[in-house]
Design an enzyme around this catalytic site. Structure first.
Site, PDB file in Angstrom:
ATOM      1  N   ARG A 224     -12.061  -4.346  -7.326  1.00 27.96           N
ATOM      2  CA  ARG A 224     -11.860  -5.084  -6.075  1.00 27.96           C
ATOM      3  C   ARG A 224     -13.222  -5.332  -5.433  1.00 27.96           C
ATOM      4  O   ARG A 224     -14.008  -4.406  -5.239  1.00 27.96           O
ATOM      5  CB  ARG A 224     -11.000  -4.202  -5.163  1.00 27.96           C
ATOM      6  CG  ARG A 224     -10.053  -4.927  -4.274  1.00 27.96           C
ATOM      7  CD  ARG A 224      -9.092  -3.981  -3.606  1.00 27.96           C
ATOM      8  NE  ARG A 224      -9.730  -2.811  -3.000  1.00 27.96           N
ATOM      9  CZ  ARG A 224      -9.211  -2.121  -1.997  1.00 27.96           C
ATOM     10  NH1 ARG A 224      -8.054  -2.477  -1.490  1.00 27.96           N
ATOM     11  NH2 ARG A 224      -9.832  -1.064  -1.511  1.00 27.96           N
TER      12      ARG A 224
ATOM     13  N   ASP B 283       1.567  -4.885   8.646  1.00 25.46           N
ATOM     14  CA  ASP B 283       0.398  -4.044   8.475  1.00 25.46           C
ATOM     15  C   ASP B 283      -0.806  -4.973   8.328  1.00 25.46           C
ATOM     16  O   ASP B 283      -0.878  -5.756   7.380  1.00 25.46           O
ATOM     17  CB  ASP B 283       0.546  -3.130   7.247  1.00 25.46           C
ATOM     18  CG  ASP B 283      -0.556  -2.071   7.219  1.00 25.46           C
ATOM     19  OD1 ASP B 283      -1.697  -2.407   7.595  1.00 25.46           O
ATOM     20  OD2 ASP B 283      -0.272  -0.924   6.835  1.00 25.46           O
TER      21      ASP B 283
ATOM     22  N   TYR C  50     -11.208   1.006  10.396  1.00 23.62           N
ATOM     23  CA  TYR C  50     -12.394   1.436   9.641  1.00 23.62           C
ATOM     24  C   TYR C  50     -12.726   0.504   8.482  1.00 23.62           C
ATOM     25  O   TYR C  50     -13.675   0.741   7.753  1.00 23.62           O
ATOM     26  CB  TYR C  50     -12.240   2.883   9.137  1.00 23.62           C
ATOM     27  CG  TYR C  50     -10.949   3.188   8.405  1.00 23.62           C
ATOM     28  CD1 TYR C  50     -10.759   2.786   7.093  1.00 23.62           C
ATOM     29  CD2 TYR C  50      -9.924   3.887   9.038  1.00 23.62           C
ATOM     30  CE1 TYR C  50      -9.584   3.068   6.426  1.00 23.62           C
ATOM     31  CE2 TYR C  50      -8.743   4.174   8.377  1.00 23.62           C
ATOM     32  CZ  TYR C  50      -8.571   3.766   7.074  1.00 23.62           C
ATOM     33  OH  TYR C  50      -7.403   4.040   6.417  1.00 23.62           O
ATOM     34  N   LYS C  51     -11.917  -0.552   8.304  1.00 23.68           N
ATOM     35  CA  LYS C  51     -12.192  -1.506   7.229  1.00 23.68           C
ATOM     36  C   LYS C  51     -13.088  -2.612   7.790  1.00 23.68           C
ATOM     37  O   LYS C  51     -14.241  -2.361   8.102  1.00 23.68           O
ATOM     38  CB  LYS C  51     -10.865  -1.980   6.644  1.00 23.68           C
ATOM     39  CG  LYS C  51     -10.141  -0.811   5.956  1.00 23.68           C
ATOM     40  CD  LYS C  51      -8.753  -1.097   5.472  1.00 23.68           C
ATOM     41  CE  LYS C  51      -8.223   0.136   4.723  1.00 23.68           C
ATOM     42  NZ  LYS C  51      -6.788   0.056   4.445  1.00 23.68           N
TER      43      LYS C  51
ATOM     44  N   PHE D 164       0.850  -1.194   0.000  1.00 22.51           N
ATOM     45  CA  PHE D 164       0.000   0.000   0.000  1.00 22.51           C
ATOM     46  C   PHE D 164       0.890   1.251   0.000  1.00 22.51           C
ATOM     47  O   PHE D 164       1.908   1.299   0.678  1.00 22.51           O
ATOM     48  CB  PHE D 164      -0.875  -0.044   1.258  1.00 22.51           C
ATOM     49  CG  PHE D 164      -1.988   0.949   1.269  1.00 22.51           C
ATOM     50  CD1 PHE D 164      -3.179   0.701   0.602  1.00 22.51           C
ATOM     51  CD2 PHE D 164      -1.864   2.143   1.969  1.00 22.51           C
ATOM     52  CE1 PHE D 164      -4.214   1.616   0.622  1.00 22.51           C
ATOM     53  CE2 PHE D 164      -2.893   3.065   1.989  1.00 22.51           C
ATOM     54  CZ  PHE D 164      -4.073   2.800   1.315  1.00 22.51           C
TER      55      PHE D 164
HETATM   56  C1  LIG Z   1      -6.038   1.255   4.381  1.00 16.83           C
HETATM   57  C2  LIG Z   1      -4.573   1.085   4.581  1.00 16.83           C
HETATM   58  C3  LIG Z   1      -3.802   2.102   5.166  1.00 16.83           C
HETATM   59  C4  LIG Z   1      -4.430   3.428   5.531  1.00 16.83           C
HETATM   60  O1  LIG Z   1      -3.635   4.178   6.382  1.00 16.83           O
HETATM   61  P1  LIG Z   1      -4.237   5.499   7.025  1.00 16.83           P
HETATM   62  O2  LIG Z   1      -3.154   6.052   7.823  1.00 16.83           O
HETATM   63  O3  LIG Z   1      -5.446   5.077   7.820  1.00 16.83           O
HETATM   64  O4  LIG Z   1      -4.680   6.388   5.916  1.00 16.83           O
HETATM   65  C5  LIG Z   1      -2.456   1.867   5.353  1.00 16.83           C
HETATM   66  N1  LIG Z   1      -1.880   0.701   4.995  1.00 16.83           N
HETATM   67  C6  LIG Z   1      -2.600  -0.303   4.441  1.00 16.83           C
HETATM   68  C7  LIG Z   1      -1.929  -1.582   4.077  1.00 16.83           C
HETATM   69  C8  LIG Z   1      -3.962  -0.125   4.201  1.00 16.83           C
HETATM   70  O5  LIG Z   1      -4.665  -1.105   3.633  1.00 16.83           O
END
Ligand SMILES: *Cc1c(COP(=O)(O)O)cnc(C)c1O
Length: 418
Positions: A378, A204, A229-230, A127
């Site tokens: 997705r 992560d 939030y996911k 990401f």
């Molecule tokens: C959704 C996601 C993020 C989001 O990070 P924020 O700091 O909440 O914007 C980071 N890393 C991964 C792998 C994600 O899927």
């Protein structure tokens, strides 16, 4: 597999988690086939009342005295996540800041704990924020980033990762579930390989928490961060969580020396002296209202049980893949996730040259997936509120769009958010 709609209905009838759907706002009422719970989970019905309670009772009436309980929220919700979702021990998880900021804090702490080592390993297809933070930390410290290549559909090959590890590597940053393909990493195996090379792994768990069983204790995981939030349904911008294995906590120091990491915070002491436990990874005043929503979402996932959620997620994925093979592949769609359900998280990704136009056409027809570069649709299959028949109906509409060419009328230009 039986591809009849009645088969999907019978899977729903036998679903032990079916009742959880009714505990989310909109599910079954808004008519949406919502397949984006891996980006923003639906809102639990209890959330507005819980936030209203925090606002009206604790804030409006309790005022500053409510800090007596708010002060413990970051560890209280952390413990709930530890035991109910992450397979960690109490005192190993803290809620606060964003995933990006938590990643920064733990990455710097981990790099400091490996003096003399000057390489950070990350995955070339991770990401963006993860790769950017790795690059930024490495640049500030004069370290080198070693990006290991990963197949965009199949994920990282453990042999490729092993080959990238040597005595120069301080930290490895990896996603447990790849955001694009949904490819699932083997936490225990990667942790072992990295430890043998003397490196720490910072996981992560953003696309994994609430979707796959994460036995962090059994995997021997050292460090992790992730979104709430996911699949945890904590709401937009909900604070993230961080995990540090208990035995490591005392050795690590995070770089943002705020008073919420301080040992006796209200002694207002002259120098920074970090708290002995997980609280040392805190920084400043936590977002109390948002934390309330995280607590509701995490409690729901814990109640449903990650094993049951993961089993349903796999079954939803298998139905999605079977329908894609039968209905969409003849129209030029290709599976862009691992085919083996044991190697997937809870989303399935499909590739098509017109993926962005297809995404827009689907949204207009009540199916909500998302688009990811370069050419992927997705499909997030949040098991806590997604029915098998939702998958069937969504795929039927997908087939209809492809068969009629309805997507051709949509702009090829991307909007700001996809
Ligand atoms: C959704 C996601 C993020 C989001 O990070 P924020 O700091 O909440 O914007 C980071 N890393 C991964 C792998 C994600 O899927």
């Amino acid at each position: 597999m039986d591809l009849d709609r009645t088969h999907a209905q019978s899977l729903d009838a036998a679903d032990p988690l079916a009742a959880f759907r009714g505990r989310f706002a909109g599910a079954g009422e808004d008519g949406l086939l919502y397949l984006d719970g891996n980006s923003l989970g639906r809102m639990p019905r209890e959330t507005p009342a819980a936030i209203a309670r925090t606002v009206e009772e604790e804030w409006a009436r309790g005022l500053v005295g409510s800090w007596a309980s708010w002060i413990g929220a970051a560890t209280r919700v952390g413990d709930l996540l530890a035991e109910g979702v992450l397979g960690a021990r109490p005192g190993e998880v803290l809620v606060g800041d964003s995933t990006s900021v938590d990643l920064y804090k733990l990455l710097v702490a981990a790099a400091d704990a490996r003096p003399g080592r000057d390489v950070v390993v990350c995955c070339a297809d991770d990401f963006p924020t993860d790769r950017y933070i790795v690059a930024g930390v490495a640049a500030a410290r004069g370290m080198t980033v070693r990006e290991v290549p990963a197949d965009v559909d199949e994920g990282l090959d453990p042999a490729v990762l092993s080959a990238a590890l040597d005595e120069r590597v301080a930290v490895v940053v990896l996603s447990a579930v790849a955001y694009r393909s949904g490819a699932l990493a083997d936490l225990a195996a990667v942790t072992r390989t990295a430890r043998d090379a003397g490196a720490l792994v910072l996981w992560d768990l953003s696309h994994a928490a609430g979707a796959v069983p994460l036995d962090l204790a059994a995997a021997g995981a050292d460090l992790a961060v992730g979104c709430t939030y996911k699949y945890l349904n904590g709401g937009p911008g909900a604070p993230a969580f961080l995990y540090v294995r208990r035995e490591l906590q005392q050795q690590l120091r995070q770089p943002i020396w705020g008073w919420f990491g301080q040992r006796d915070q209200f002694a207002m002491g002259p120098v920074y002296d970090p708290a002995p436990g997980i609280e040392r990874f805190g920084v400043g005043t936590p977002p109390v209202l948002a934390m309330t929503a995280v607590e509701v979402g995490a409690a729901l996932v814990a109640e449903a049980g990650v094993q049951r959620l993961a089993a349903k997620g796999r079954a939803l994925g298998e139905l999605t893949v079977a329908l894609a093979d039968a209905w969409l592949v003849p129209h030029g769609v290709a599976l862009a996730s691992p085919r083996d359900p044991a190697r997937r998280g809870s989303h399935v990704t499909l590739a098509h040259p017109q993926a962005w136009q297809l995404t827009q056409a689907l949204v207009d027809r009540g199916v909500v997936p998302d688009f990811r570069t370069p050419d992927r649709v997705r499909l997030g299959l949040a098991p806590i509120y997604t029915r098998f028949v939702d998958v069937w109906d969504a795929m039927a509409r997908f087939r209809e769009v492809l068969a009629t060419g309805a997507h051709e009328r949509y702009p090829t230009e991307r909007t700001r958010v996809t």
